[in-house]
Write an enzyme that holds these catalytic residues in place. Sequence first.
Site, PDB file in Angstrom:
ATOM      1  CG  HIS A  48      -2.066  -0.942   1.117  1.00 39.67           C
ATOM      2  ND1 HIS A  48      -3.381  -0.538   1.084  1.00 39.67           N
ATOM      3  CD2 HIS A  48      -2.095  -2.292   1.009  1.00 39.67           C
ATOM      4  CE1 HIS A  48      -4.163  -1.603   0.973  1.00 39.67           C
ATOM      5  NE2 HIS A  48      -3.409  -2.682   0.929  1.00 39.67           N
ATOM      6  CG  ASP A  83      -5.071   2.818   2.689  1.00 42.64           C
ATOM      7  OD1 ASP A  83      -4.889   3.101   3.899  1.00 42.64           O
ATOM      8  OD2 ASP A  83      -4.203   2.265   1.995  1.00 42.64           O
TER       9      ASP A  83
END
Length: 445
Positions: A18, A116
């Site tokens: 990520h 996120d």
Amino acid sequence: MEEARMHIAMYPWLAFGHISPFVLLANKLAQRGHRISIFIPTRTQSKLQHMNLHPHLITFIPITVPHVEGLVPRSAETTSDVDPSRSPFLMAAMDHTQKQVEDLLIQLKPNIVFFDFTHWLPDLARPLGIKSVQYWISGLVMTAYAISRAIPSDGFPDKSIRLHKHEEKMFEMMKKIDSGSGVSFLARHTLGARSADAIAYRSCREIDGPFADYVEKMSGRRILLTGPVIPPEAQTSTLEPKWDHWLAGFKHDSVIYCAFGSECVLEVSQFKELLLGLELSGMPFFAAVKPPKGCDSVEAGFPEGFEERVRGRGIVHGGWVQQQLILKHPSVGCFITHCGASSMLEALLSHCQLVFLPSIPDQTFIARMYGQSLRAGVEVKKGEEDGLFTKESVCEAVKSVMDEESEIAKEVRENHAKLKNILLRDNLEFNYIDNFCHQLQDLLK
């Protein structure tokens, strides 16, 4: 009139899969003069410095990951430091950084903050006058599927994308299982989406357009797309000599390369089936995979007699490798991938025939889309009920794409080439990033 430069903060989930795509996007934004502050755990920063191509505009801001009960080891900062079963504790630790993040936002005064999984960040940023963008590096198809399950309609873009029974169970578990602090994975997604000022995906309409339209229609939220955010050419111009020498000993397009990312850990039984499947193919192979669960090394998980039988034509390596350079090697002709977002993009940009072997829901949707819908690769068959693959199913998938005369091989090669041409089309990514910047500017008006 030239638009004002923005200052954007970013706080991605504490996983290299990520953080790295966030840094890639930061590089694209910095190319246009925008300033980026990325919150990254203190000791992890040094592992990512090489990715920062604009250090005068991109700053890595240290975050201290606090210890929470159950997080082992105590020094853990990212998912690569913990067993997958401990990830919820790491997520809980990330939730405990709220005060640190608030203090940093007050100090840095960014215009926008990207996140996120930290669903609490929009409510923290809003009183400070900071806009928030929920940014997903993949998952547009999964989001569309989740919406179709929550709000039944006939509009789901692709009926060929369906889940098997074991996958349905896993998908349902996402709604219930604690992903940290008593919040489920799906709740983190939906709560963040509802609170954010905008939702963005690393995607492009040329491939995911119908799903973006569906999500916009059903959610009533505008979806921003960054385009593919293609990594730069590998800065190391040459492959490590020992791997280059080994690969050079085989014919053009003959070697199978298999890799499942830095965080996928197979059960010992499935690890053995994978290796036996590669052996059964009769082709040379290079597998870059982590040791299976409960094993200290890849060798500890080898089937009996495996090492002797494949000596000279097969390598199983448990450490990091230069994936971009391996995929470019002329001897490599097939890529077995777990369909992680970054690996999938590298797969599409390669010349290799593609075989998909996903393990978690977002990877499964990627595999289904590129395997069933777009027919750019072949997915390894798994048991409908138990989700297990066999050495025969691994071998079958590989042979189906590596047999140059088979109709399947011809079809996936042609469709893969079409997708690669789309992604590399002149100015496609440039235009997406430009448009994305304009959309972010609009948020600030």
